[in-house]
Design a protein around this motif. Structure first.
Motif, PDB file in Angstrom:
ATOM      1  N   GLU A 294       0.859  -1.189   0.000  1.00 35.54           N
ATOM      2  CA  GLU A 294       0.000   0.000   0.000  1.00 35.54           C
ATOM      3  C   GLU A 294       0.893   1.236   0.000  1.00 35.54           C
ATOM      4  O   GLU A 294       2.065   1.164   0.394  1.00 35.54           O
ATOM      5  N   ILE A 295       0.312   2.371  -0.393  1.00 39.52           N
ATOM      6  CA  ILE A 295       1.008   3.648  -0.204  1.00 39.52           C
ATOM      7  C   ILE A 295       0.654   4.063   1.224  1.00 39.52           C
ATOM      8  O   ILE A 295      -0.452   4.543   1.480  1.00 39.52           O
ATOM      9  N   GLY A 296       1.571   3.855   2.146  1.00 41.15           N
ATOM     10  CA  GLY A 296       1.208   3.979   3.557  1.00 41.15           C
ATOM     11  C   GLY A 296       1.743   5.217   4.244  1.00 41.15           C
ATOM     12  O   GLY A 296       2.374   6.086   3.634  1.00 41.15           O
ATOM     13  N   TYR A 297       1.449   5.270   5.524  1.00 40.51           N
ATOM     14  CA  TYR A 297       1.934   6.331   6.416  1.00 40.51           C
ATOM     15  C   TYR A 297       2.610   5.635   7.598  1.00 40.51           C
ATOM     16  O   TYR A 297       2.712   4.412   7.625  1.00 40.51           O
ATOM     17  N   ASN A 298       3.000   6.416   8.587  1.00 36.65           N
ATOM     18  CA  ASN A 298       3.289   5.822   9.892  1.00 36.65           C
ATOM     19  C   ASN A 298       2.432   6.557  10.901  1.00 36.65           C
ATOM     20  O   ASN A 298       2.713   7.707  11.252  1.00 36.65           O
ATOM     21  N   LEU A 299       1.363   5.908  11.354  1.00 37.00           N
ATOM     22  CA  LEU A 299       0.382   6.570  12.219  1.00 37.00           C
ATOM     23  C   LEU A 299       0.173   5.765  13.498  1.00 37.00           C
ATOM     24  O   LEU A 299      -0.901   5.787  14.093  1.00 37.00           O
TER      25      LEU A 299
END
Ligand SMILES: Cc1ncc(COP(=O)(O)O)c(C=O)c1O
Length: 447
Positions: A294-299
């Motif tokens: 996935e095109i992710g974040y760090n949340l």
């Protein structure tokens, strides 16, 4: 409840016991509540409600020094999911992040029917900005519907007129803890094959038809900011019963990776074949830990926050009961002013777990909202506006691509005339009585 992890030596245990005793002593010295002085003590609209148990939990987590999401975060996820009655709760670092993860998950190419750029999401114009922001951030088109005055929730009557060929989802919020009329919303969603996302950030523990809000839609979100029912400082959660969506949401939260290892997964990974994954075109197997799907974040949340959350979760039923009591006292006490103030209303099928007590100054009242809140604030009764009011009037949202159903007159009235006061468990009977006295004083002068 014990949040201990791992095995400790006798010396470590003894030291921890001493530290805990000191924490309790410190809590009593430094944190226990001061006596209420009417007019001088500020009556906040919300705040952290905690005792030595949260402090001990936080200090314990500090001593473990795990720092990132670990055993406590996983325990918090499991206990929250159980409390809500869903299979999955995914901890994130805010309610806004939870909303971002939820909408982004529905855009995943790994879904059979992902949301695509330009697809339409029906959402209320009245609410918190970060319910709307992720719709725009994912190149979807918000279609704003008006709210019902009194509940301040999306008006189900406006769903049908909002529909177009591009409608794919409804993103609703249970405003200030007041459950949306879910029956017609879910019937509409079923009929038109739409995703439903519930922003339950303000509504932990609210029931509709005897069922927790957050369990109706494909995904739901919670916030643990200090104003909310339970707090981890900053924090939030994504809820779902759908294991595929949960995996996607987790990946979006965790940099976009496919790996779903827990803190205690074996070296070969939770998947059992960590070093055997394929990357198309590569003739060597690849480490699952670094497979990005996935095109992710760090949340992610941290274990320190989760430790506090675990202690808070235990108190949730008491918190909800206190909010309910305070709400009822205010509702009863403000009834004499109904001619000028629109008091909150709720569905017969709803048992709200109130976030706050919303009030709209009726257009025909001989005073303005500004006059009333200035009077309250001057006497140390804290007030808040209903978040963004009509979101498309906000400077950052005025130019976004969107559609609306009609002119949103109720949302405009909320922008102009609605505010709320607190019901949170930190308000005891004396504080609520004081708030009612201040209202009485205002009405003696204003009418
Ligand atoms: C309805 C709603 N959604 C989302 C949020 C955002 O939560 P957070 O402040 O944790 O980002 C809030 C915050 O109060 C909210 O009220």
């Amino acid at each position: 409840m014990s949040q201990d992890i791992g095995h400790r030596t006798w010396d470590e245990q003894t030291l921890r016991r001493r530290i805990r005793e000191l924490v309790v002593e410190y809590y009593r010295q430094a944190h226990s509540s001061r006596p209420f002085v009417p007019g001088q003590t500020r009556v906040n609209y919300a705040g952290r409600v905690y005792d030595e148990r949260e402090l001990i939990a936080a200090v314990d987590a500090c001593l473990d020094f795990w720092l990132t999401a670990g055993p406590r975060t996983e325990a918090f996820e499991q206990r929250l999911a159980k409390y809500i009655g869903l299979r999955h709760a995914l901890m994130v670092n805010s309610g806004s992040s939870a909303n971002l993860v939820a909408i982004t998950a529905l855009c995943s190419r790994r879904l059979e029917r992902p949301l695509e750029a330009g697809d339409e999401v029906i959402t209320p114009a009245v609410g918190f900005p970060t319910t709307v922001a992720p719709i725009i951030q994912n190149n979807l088109l918000p279609v704003f519907v008006d709210c019902v005055l009194g509940t301040y929730n999306l008006d189900p009557e406006q769903l049908e007129p909002a529909l177009s060929e591009r409608t794919r989802a409804v993103f609703l919020a249970h405003t200030l803890g007041n459950p949306v009329e879910m029956e017609p919303v879910m019937a509409f969603a079923r009929e038109h094959d739409l995703y439903v996302i519930e922003d339950a950030c303000d509504a932990l523990g609210s029931l509709y038809d005897g069922r927790m809000v957050g369990t109706f839609g494909h995904l739901a979100t919670l916030s643990f900011y200090p104003a909310h029912h339970i707090t981890t400082g900053e924090g939030g959660a994504v809820l779902t019963n759908d294991s595929h969506l949960a995996r996607i949401a987790q990946s979006i939260r965790d940099w976009g990776r496919d790996c779903y290892c827990r803190h205690d997964s074996p070296p070969e990974g939770a998947c059992g074949r960590r070093f055997e994954w394929e990357i198309p075109g590569l003739d060597e197997p690849y480490d699952h830990r670094y497979l990005f799907v996935e095109i992710g974040y760090n949340l992610k949340m941290t274990d320190l926050q989760a430790a506090i959350g675990l202690a808070q979760l235990e108190k949730t039923p008491d918190f909800i009961a206190a909010r309910q009591r305070n709400f009822e006292r205010l509702h009863e006490g403000l009834k004499p002013y109904k001619e000028f103030l629109l008091l909150p209303t709720w569905s017969e099928q709803a048992a709200p777990s109130w976030f706050a007590f919303p009030i709209t100054v009726r257009p025909e009242a001989p005073f303005s909202r500004r006059e009333l809140i200035t009077f309250l604030e001057a006497r140390n009764v804290e007030t808040r506006l209903l978040f963004a009011g009509n979101i498309i009037r906000q400077p950052g949202y005025r130019h976004i691509p969107h559609r609306t159903v009609g002119d949103l007159p109720n949302s405009d009235l909320v922008l102009r005339s609605t505010f709320f006061v607190g019901v949170y468990p930190g308000l005891d009977q004396a504080r609520i009585a004081y708030v009612l006295e201040v209202f009485a004083d205002f009405f003696k002068r204003a009418t």
